[in-house]
Design a protein around this motif. Structure first.
Motif, PDB file in Angstrom:
ATOM      1  N   HIS A 134      48.466  33.713 117.553  1.00 16.21           N
ATOM      2  CA  HIS A 134      47.843  32.764 118.471  1.00 16.21           C
ATOM      3  C   HIS A 134      48.531  32.870 119.822  1.00 16.21           C
ATOM      4  O   HIS A 134      49.751  32.990 119.895  1.00 16.21           O
ATOM      5  CB  HIS A 134      47.982  31.335 117.928  1.00 16.21           C
ATOM      6  CG  HIS A 134      47.490  30.293 118.866  1.00 16.21           C
ATOM      7  ND1 HIS A 134      46.164  30.082 119.106  1.00 16.21           N
ATOM      8  CD2 HIS A 134      48.158  29.407 119.642  1.00 16.21           C
ATOM      9  CE1 HIS A 134      46.026  29.110 119.990  1.00 16.21           C
ATOM     10  NE2 HIS A 134      47.222  28.684 120.332  1.00 16.21           N
ATOM     11  N   SER A 174      48.048  31.052 123.876  1.00 12.24           N
ATOM     12  CA  SER A 174      47.317  30.087 124.667  1.00 12.24           C
ATOM     13  C   SER A 174      48.182  29.608 125.824  1.00 12.24           C
ATOM     14  O   SER A 174      49.321  30.030 125.972  1.00 12.24           O
ATOM     15  CB  SER A 174      46.919  28.911 123.771  1.00 12.24           C
ATOM     16  OG  SER A 174      46.113  28.005 124.466  1.00 12.24           O
ATOM     17  N   GLY A 202      52.427  30.160 121.739  1.00  8.19           N
ATOM     18  CA  GLY A 202      51.745  30.891 120.693  1.00  8.19           C
ATOM     19  C   GLY A 202      52.567  31.024 119.432  1.00  8.19           C
ATOM     20  O   GLY A 202      53.652  30.449 119.306  1.00  8.19           O
TER      21      GLY A 202
END
Length: 96
Positions: free
Chosen positions: A76, A78, A87
């Motif tokens: 992930h 972001s 992340g």
């Protein structure tokens, strides 16, 4: 703790992570070799010309400030409300 991400065959890190937290799951829901996640936040994700977020499917090597390292994938990535990159890295083997 800080950490750095390296791609294969590269001497310089492609990302410098300012603050990381290593978390290990004790649940049987995750395979034995993939129970470690690294949560990160950093002011600037890319330490080189390469855009790390475009290489999510490539195995990278994460090296922690305390000397441990392991192969990992970006799970992930972001931005938070303050403009920092945040992340999760999925560690693919034991940190050693």
């Amino acid at each position: 703790m800080k950490a750095m991400l390296y791609l294969d065959q590269m001497i310089e890190p492609v990302a410098v992570l300012d603050d990381v937290k290593v978390v290990e799951f004790d649940s049987d829901n995750h395979p034995a070799g993939e129970r470690v996640r690294i949560y990160y936040q950093t002011a600037n994700l890319n330490a080189s010309e390469m855009m790390v977020e475009l290489h999510r499917d490539r195995k990278m090597t994460v090296k922690l400030e305390d000397g441990r390292s392991a192969p990992a994938l970006i799970t992930h990535a972001s931005l938070d409300a303050e403009g920092r990159f945040v992340g999760v890295l999925r560690v693919l083997e034991q940190l050693a």
